[in-house]
Design a protein around this motif. Sequence first.
Motif, PDB file in Angstrom:
ATOM      1  N   VAL A  44     103.917 -20.485  44.985  1.00 23.43           N
ATOM      2  CA  VAL A  44     102.737 -21.467  44.987  1.00 23.43           C
ATOM      3  C   VAL A  44     101.902 -20.793  46.097  1.00 23.43           C
ATOM      4  CG1 VAL A  44     101.460 -23.686  44.666  1.00 23.43           C
ATOM      5  CG2 VAL A  44     104.180 -23.227  43.969  1.00 23.43           C
ATOM      6  N   ILE A  45     100.335 -20.617  45.528  1.00 23.03           N
ATOM      7  CA  ILE A  45      99.353 -19.749  46.572  1.00 23.03           C
ATOM      8  C   ILE A  45      98.191 -20.739  46.370  1.00 23.03           C
ATOM      9  CG2 ILE A  45      98.526 -17.734  47.501  1.00 23.03           C
ATOM     10  CD1 ILE A  45     100.843 -16.389  46.384  1.00 23.03           C
ATOM     11  N   TRP A  46      97.749 -20.840  47.537  1.00 28.84           N
ATOM     12  CA  TRP A  46      96.161 -21.652  47.410  1.00 28.84           C
ATOM     13  C   TRP A  46      95.241 -20.741  48.306  1.00 28.84           C
ATOM     14  CZ3 TRP A  46     100.919 -24.000  48.566  1.00 28.84           C
ATOM     15  CH2 TRP A  46     101.235 -25.077  47.792  1.00 28.84           C
ATOM     16  N   ASP A  47      94.006 -20.717  47.669  1.00 23.72           N
ATOM     17  CA  ASP A  47      92.893 -20.036  48.228  1.00 23.72           C
ATOM     18  C   ASP A  47      91.730 -20.959  48.449  1.00 23.72           C
ATOM     19  OD1 ASP A  47      93.552 -16.680  47.581  1.00 23.72           O
ATOM     20  OD2 ASP A  47      94.492 -17.976  46.385  1.00 23.72           O
ATOM     21  N   ARG A  48      90.862 -20.540  49.408  1.00 25.35           N
ATOM     22  CA  ARG A  48      89.666 -21.205  49.511  1.00 25.35           C
ATOM     23  C   ARG A  48      88.675 -20.258  50.301  1.00 25.35           C
ATOM     24  NH1 ARG A  48      87.767 -26.450  50.115  1.00 25.35           N
ATOM     25  NH2 ARG A  48      85.983 -26.638  51.359  1.00 25.35           N
ATOM     26  N   LEU A  49      87.442 -20.162  49.769  1.00 26.23           N
ATOM     27  CA  LEU A  49      86.422 -19.508  50.416  1.00 26.23           C
ATOM     28  C   LEU A  49      85.305 -19.886  51.317  1.00 26.23           C
ATOM     29  CD1 LEU A  49      85.118 -18.013  46.905  1.00 26.23           C
ATOM     30  CD2 LEU A  49      86.689 -16.640  48.558  1.00 26.23           C
ATOM     31  N   TYR A  50      84.893 -19.354  52.328  1.00 28.98           N
ATOM     32  CA  TYR A  50      84.093 -19.743  53.317  1.00 28.98           C
ATOM     33  C   TYR A  50      82.965 -18.806  53.419  1.00 28.98           C
ATOM     34  CZ  TYR A  50      88.176 -22.779  54.841  1.00 28.98           C
ATOM     35  OH  TYR A  50      88.944 -23.915  54.872  1.00 28.98           O
ATOM     36  N   GLY A  51      81.784 -19.766  53.683  1.00 28.16           N
ATOM     37  CA  GLY A  51      80.604 -18.722  53.882  1.00 28.16           C
ATOM     38  C   GLY A  51      79.572 -18.667  52.705  1.00 28.16           C
ATOM     39  N   LEU A  52      79.830 -19.608  51.700  1.00 30.54           N
ATOM     40  CA  LEU A  52      79.258 -19.459  50.395  1.00 30.54           C
ATOM     41  C   LEU A  52      77.864 -19.775  50.518  1.00 30.54           C
ATOM     42  CD1 LEU A  52      79.924 -18.987  47.503  1.00 30.54           C
ATOM     43  CD2 LEU A  52      80.092 -21.622  47.247  1.00 30.54           C
ATOM     44  N   PRO A  53      76.859 -19.259  49.959  1.00 31.14           N
ATOM     45  CA  PRO A  53      75.388 -19.786  50.432  1.00 31.14           C
ATOM     46  C   PRO A  53      75.062 -20.973  49.830  1.00 31.14           C
ATOM     47  CG  PRO A  53      75.456 -17.454  49.260  1.00 31.14           C
ATOM     48  CD  PRO A  53      76.955 -18.021  49.322  1.00 31.14           C
ATOM     49  N   GLY A  54      74.316 -21.767  50.392  1.00 30.56           N
ATOM     50  CA  GLY A  54      74.197 -23.113  49.847  1.00 30.56           C
ATOM     51  C   GLY A  54      73.340 -23.394  48.664  1.00 30.56           C
ATOM     52  N   GLU A  55      72.697 -22.397  48.171  1.00 32.64           N
ATOM     53  CA  GLU A  55      72.244 -22.325  46.806  1.00 32.64           C
ATOM     54  C   GLU A  55      73.220 -22.337  45.661  1.00 32.64           C
ATOM     55  OE1 GLU A  55      69.399 -19.297  49.051  1.00 32.64           O
ATOM     56  OE2 GLU A  55      71.511 -20.101  49.169  1.00 32.64           O
ATOM     57  N   LEU A  56      74.292 -21.829  45.940  1.00 34.71           N
ATOM     58  CA  LEU A  56      75.503 -21.942  45.131  1.00 34.71           C
ATOM     59  C   LEU A  56      76.503 -22.983  45.132  1.00 34.71           C
ATOM     60  CD1 LEU A  56      76.632 -18.115  45.418  1.00 34.71           C
ATOM     61  CD2 LEU A  56      75.370 -19.086  43.524  1.00 34.71           C
ATOM     62  N   GLY A  57      76.141 -24.026  46.073  1.00 34.73           N
ATOM     63  CA  GLY A  57      77.095 -24.983  46.222  1.00 34.73           C
ATOM     64  C   GLY A  57      77.340 -25.909  45.085  1.00 34.73           C
ATOM     65  N   ARG A  58      76.528 -26.212  44.230  1.00 34.63           N
ATOM     66  CA  ARG A  58      76.844 -27.020  42.944  1.00 34.63           C
ATOM     67  C   ARG A  58      77.366 -26.193  41.800  1.00 34.63           C
ATOM     68  NH1 ARG A  58      72.194 -31.612  42.770  1.00 34.63           N
ATOM     69  NH2 ARG A  58      72.517 -32.596  44.760  1.00 34.63           N
ATOM     70  N   ALA A  59      77.292 -24.898  41.714  1.00 33.67           N
ATOM     71  CA  ALA A  59      77.771 -23.948  40.701  1.00 33.67           C
ATOM     72  C   ALA A  59      78.904 -23.312  41.126  1.00 33.67           C
ATOM     73  CB  ALA A  59      76.619 -22.943  40.649  1.00 33.67           C
TER      74      ALA A  59
END
Length: 480
Positions: A375-390
Motif C-alpha cells: 500500500v503506497i500513498w502520494d501527496r503533491l506540494y507546490g500546486l498553484p493556487g489557481e488549481l486548488g479547487r480543480a
Amino acid sequence: MLERSFASVAMAAALVGSAVGIALVASPRVPPAEGVPAFARQYDLQCNACHTRPPRLNRFGEQFHMTGFQIPSAARPDGLLGSLKDDGPVKTLIDSLALRIEGGLFEYTESPRATETKLAPPDEITLFVARPLLPDLGIFVEIEGEPNAVAFEKGRYFTRGQVGLGKEAFFMLNLGGLLGALGAPTMEMGGQTMVGKHGGFSMHGPMLMAGKVDPSTNFSYATNRQLIAPTELEVEHGEVERLPVVPYAFTSKFFGLFKNRDAREPQLVTDQVMYNAPGAPGADFHAMINDVLLTQVGFLSENEGFNTYGALRLDLLDRRELTASVSAFFNWGFGVVRAPDPEDLEHPGGARLDRMRYGVAANVRWRELDVYGAVIWDRLYGLPGELGRAFDRTAAGLTFEVDYLAHEKVLLSGRFDQLWAGGLKEQKRDGSVLSLQVKFYPWQNVAFFVRDSVNLRGFVEDSPLRNWRNQFFIGIDWDF
C-alpha cells in the motif's frame, strides 16, 4: 456487466488446464534446460535456486542480489581473472550473458465500443551482461530491444522499434573493506569483507549500487520481476488509447501532470515512479544487519528533478519452508513533475511540484505459496493556487498478489490492483483490476502463459484507464 468477462476467464482456465494436463502426462520427464541464465551457469545452479519461478526472486535470490551477485562460499578470490584463467575467455563470455524474450503472442480485448483480436510477436527482447568482477565488485547490465516501443515527440505518441539500455544497468561495490580500513572489525568469507565478528554483530555491506538502478529490489514487494507482467501502453492517432495494467501501488496515480516543460510529455497515471521506478539513474546504499534488518538510503534522478529515499525491511521469519518480511519506506521528490498550466490544462505550466511518497509492504512464503502486497500513498506540494479547487493533490494505491506452485511445471497467479487516483478532478478515475494467470514451464527457463485481466469498475468510454472490460493474453517468457 462482468458475466462475460468472468466467463472468458473460466473458459481460458479450462482450456489451459486441459492443455497443461495433457502436456504433463505426455512429458513427465522433461529434463532441465541445459542453457540457463548467466548467474546460474557461473555458479552451476538451477534457475530455481534463486527464483520462485523466473523472474520472481525467492529468499535466496534476494540475498544473492543484495550481496552483489556473490555467493561467499563459492566466490572466486581472484574474480574475473580467475575465471579467464580456469575456464578460458569463450566460456567466461558465454557464462556472462543471458537472453530473455517475453511478451504476448495473442491478445483479445473486450469493450462495449469494440472487440479487438490480434496476433503479435513478443514485444521485449533483453540481453543481460552480468558478472562478479571481484569478490567485492559486480556488474549487471540490460540491453533491451522493443519492436513496438511507444515514444513521445512533438506533442504526439507513436510506436517505433528501439534498442538501448534496459531497466537496469549498474555496478555493485561492497564497502565493508572501507569500513575496516577506518577501524571497524571485519571478517572474510570467500574473499568478501564483512563487518563484524563471528558469533556476534555482523553486517553485509554497506553495498553501493550505482548507475541505472531499481532500489525496490530489496523491498518486500519489488517493482521489477513481476510474474504477471505489465501490459503495453496502446496509442492511436498520436494519443493514448489505453493505459497499461500494472501494479497500481507503484504508479504515479495523478491525472493531468507532465514530466517536463519543453517536451510537454505527460506523466501518465500508470507510470511507475520514484522509489518504485523500474530503473532510474542514481545511487543506492544498503546493508543487512545480523541477517534480520535491511537498511537502505539513496537518491534517483527523475524528470527535471531528483528524489531521495530511505527504507527498512525486517525479516521476521527465515525457516526452511516459511519466510516472512515487512518493509516500509519514505520518499521525497524535489521538482519531479510539472503541474498543468491553470490557463490551459492540456499544457505544462511553470510550477514544478514536490512529491511525498511513503508505503508499506509484506511478503509471506510457505512451501509452494507466495503471498505479497503493498500500500503506497502520494501527496503533491507546490500546486498553484489557481488549481486548488480543480486538483486533488493526494492519491493512494494497493496491490496484492498470490502465487501458488501447483506443480513443478504449473504456476497459478492472481493479483488485485486498486487505484484511488488524484489529479485533475474532471479527468481522474479510480481503477480496480483483477488479473488471473496460469504459467506452464515445460523447462525451468521457458514459460507459456494465459492471462485475463478484468476491469471491476464501470466502463468509461473516454477514460484510457477504464475503456475496456477484460483483456485476455497468451504469451511466452523465455530465458536462456
